[in-house]
Write an enzyme that holds these catalytic residues in place. Sequence first.
Site, short mmCIF file in Angstrom:
data_model
loop_
_atom_site.label_atom_id
_atom_site.label_comp_id
_atom_site.label_asym_id
_atom_site.label_seq_id
_atom_site.Cartn_x
_atom_site.Cartn_y
_atom_site.Cartn_z
N LEU A 1 0.82 -1.22 0.00
CA LEU A 1 0.00 0.00 0.00
C LEU A 1 0.84 1.26 0.00
O LEU A 1 0.33 2.35 -0.19
CB LEU A 1 -0.80 0.02 1.31
CG LEU A 1 -2.24 -0.44 1.28
CD1 LEU A 1 -2.81 -0.35 2.68
CD2 LEU A 1 -3.06 0.39 0.32
N GLU B 1 6.72 1.81 11.89
CA GLU B 1 5.87 1.15 10.88
C GLU B 1 5.90 -0.36 11.13
O GLU B 1 6.97 -0.93 11.30
CB GLU B 1 6.42 1.47 9.49
CG GLU B 1 5.67 0.78 8.38
CD GLU B 1 6.42 0.81 7.04
OE1 GLU B 1 7.40 1.59 6.89
OE2 GLU B 1 6.04 0.04 6.15
N GLN C 1 -13.45 -0.64 6.62
CA GLN C 1 -14.19 -0.83 7.88
C GLN C 1 -13.83 -2.16 8.52
O GLN C 1 -13.60 -2.26 9.72
CB GLN C 1 -15.69 -0.79 7.61
CG GLN C 1 -16.22 0.55 7.11
CD GLN C 1 -17.72 0.47 6.83
OE1 GLN C 1 -18.47 -0.14 7.58
NE2 GLN C 1 -18.15 1.09 5.75
N CYS D 1 29.94 -2.18 -6.83
CA CYS D 1 30.33 -3.38 -6.07
C CYS D 1 30.70 -4.53 -7.00
O CYS D 1 31.79 -4.54 -7.55
CB CYS D 1 29.22 -3.75 -5.09
SG CYS D 1 29.86 -4.73 -3.73
N GLY E 1 29.81 -4.74 -9.82
CA GLY E 1 30.07 -4.01 -11.06
C GLY E 1 31.54 -3.61 -11.16
O GLY E 1 32.11 -3.61 -12.25
N GLN F 1 34.00 -5.28 -9.61
CA GLN F 1 34.75 -6.54 -9.75
C GLN F 1 34.71 -7.03 -11.20
O GLN F 1 35.71 -7.49 -11.75
CB GLN F 1 34.19 -7.57 -8.77
CG GLN F 1 34.34 -7.10 -7.31
CD GLN F 1 33.67 -8.02 -6.29
OE1 GLN F 1 33.05 -9.01 -6.64
NE2 GLN F 1 33.78 -7.65 -5.01
N HIS G 1 28.64 1.02 -2.21
CA HIS G 1 27.29 1.25 -2.75
C HIS G 1 26.90 2.71 -2.57
O HIS G 1 26.25 3.06 -1.58
CB HIS G 1 26.28 0.35 -2.03
CG HIS G 1 26.44 -1.10 -2.34
ND1 HIS G 1 25.83 -1.69 -3.41
CD2 HIS G 1 27.18 -2.06 -1.74
CE1 HIS G 1 26.15 -2.97 -3.46
NE2 HIS G 1 26.98 -3.23 -2.45
N GLU H 1 24.63 4.24 -3.92
CA GLU H 1 23.17 4.43 -4.02
C GLU H 1 22.50 4.58 -2.66
O GLU H 1 21.38 5.07 -2.57
CB GLU H 1 22.53 3.28 -4.82
CG GLU H 1 22.56 1.90 -4.16
CD GLU H 1 23.79 1.07 -4.51
OE1 GLU H 1 24.84 1.68 -4.84
OE2 GLU H 1 23.72 -0.17 -4.43
N1 GLN Z 1 29.48 -10.78 -4.65
C1 GLN Z 1 30.44 -9.73 -4.48
C2 GLN Z 1 31.13 -9.82 -3.14
O1 GLN Z 1 30.64 -10.44 -2.24
C3 GLN Z 1 29.81 -8.39 -4.67
C4 GLN Z 1 28.79 -8.05 -3.63
C5 GLN Z 1 27.86 -6.93 -4.00
O2 GLN Z 1 27.74 -6.57 -5.15
N2 GLN Z 1 27.17 -6.37 -3.01
O3 GLN Z 1 32.16 -9.24 -2.95
#
Ligand code: GLN
Length: 538
Positions: free
Chosen positions: A15, A141, A193, A382, A384, A386, A508, A510
């Site tokens: 929701l 929550e 309700q 991450c 990405g 590697q 990360h 993000e």
């Molecule tokens: N699998 C990779 C590692 O453990 C990358 C992890 C990830 O992308 N969060 O290092």
Amino acid sequence: MTKYIFVTGGVVSSLGKGIVAASLGKLLRSRGYSVINQKFDPYINVDPGTMSPFQHGEVFVTDDGAETDLDLGHYERFTDTNLGKFNNVTSGSVYQKVIEKERKGDYLGATVQVIPHITNEIKSRIVGATKQFNPDFHIIEIGGTIGDIESLPFIEAIRQYKAEMGYGNAISIHCTLLPYLPTSGELKTKPSQHSVNVLRSYGLQPEILVCRTQKPIPKTEREKLALFCSISKDAVIECRDMKTIYEVPLALEEQGLCSVALKMLGVKEKRPDLKSWEKLVDKIKNPTKSIKVGIAGKYTKLSDAYISVVESLKHAGYADSASVEIKWINSEDCVDYDCCKKALSDIDAVVVPGGFGVRGIEGKLNVIRYARENNLPFLGLCLGLQCTVIEYARNVLKLEDANSKEFDDNPVNPVIDMMLDQKHVKGYGGTMRLGAYDCHLKKGTVAHKAYGKDVISERHRHRYEVNYEYIDRLAQAGLVFSGMSPDGMLAEIVELPKLDWFVACQFHPEFKSRPDKPHPLFKGLIDAALKQKQKGKN
Ligand code: GLN
């Protein structure tokens, strides 16, 4: 004294309770009050870290290294606060603690039961988070839908907590759905309700009803809801589907949600300062440019699996008044290079996000190779990073058998290896390199310019790293290691500065982007893509 607001959901799942809880946090913050959000999740996993992203969506990582529910991402993005391990409580973690105490003999002589032992432990988690942050408002929550068996201990705990806090110190908000029946042209109130009735049967009377609806709620339906749910008319809040989730706080403000809550809690109303948020929403709704960004991963069937990545891309677009369309690219469909080329032919930039396991890896390597050879703006996150290193080692250094030990037990060239302190780790829950670590940026690099500082702190979640023994060779072949751990041993950022934007990071980013403060690495990607698109037009 901290005031408490509990948020439950009824009728259907998904929701958007998390968005409502986050939006209320935003509205309170805009009035100058301090706020924390906490999420209770009724599943038995100790945390979502061991769950597949297909099951649960993204695992959101906090600065202190907790693997948490993705709603914490919404809370952080809406309220611009950094949360931590106290902000996400699961049934698993509660039972684990109670059983641990039982084994230690803490309850010697007693029969350990859901009430009072489990409920007391849940209440202690509320108190713990309040004590840590000492906020004016603590919003909690409760995951799941009212009527679920597994959320009962949480509902009982908040019922008790509300009673203990006393009248005017704690309220609860119930989020429901008003389905629209096109044949009769009506919004139906009955499911709401019933849902409130179920809540009442547990002893919890909500003070505010937030109703998700496609259409405005007519006066008669509003009165009906108020009467049959024992809620004052001004506390029946309409929550319409919005163009962007960031508009929800403004819509709820217009409906008076925050003012009603403040009145019920006996707290002084203040004039909210939402000017910059309004400007942001205006920008989001009126983009002047558009851009298409590919995300090449393996969990592409569930967009929630990469929710922070998607939000970060959009945030970066907002700053440039650009709308960002996401193209989901299943990395398994890119194993054939011609298919990969085709999949990337209509996008302006590409992200290879984090992930685990070998499935889809060869496709990701093709995506990265294409980006590198065709100057397609690229960001690796991450896994990405590697993959970026493996691709570079294979195709530029000509170490054709380069691989990660995650995908091959014994590669000839293990350019990605398990971190030393991970080698003795047994078990899976919460055992990776998690949370915020510093990274030193090399002056003059793309990353240094983007961040505008020498030392940054970013959130991590990985077991593997670039094998230090290969760093010199990779660097000599042109891969720039622009970010390293403070001891200089762990590669945190790599880049190819000759390309318009080719950056990958072990962390990360993000998790730290905010709608009004885009993350520099996402901003760099989007800016580069927009520039290329503009040039193409000229
Ligand atoms: N699998 C990779 C590692 O453990 C990358 C992890 C990830 O992308 N969060 O290092």
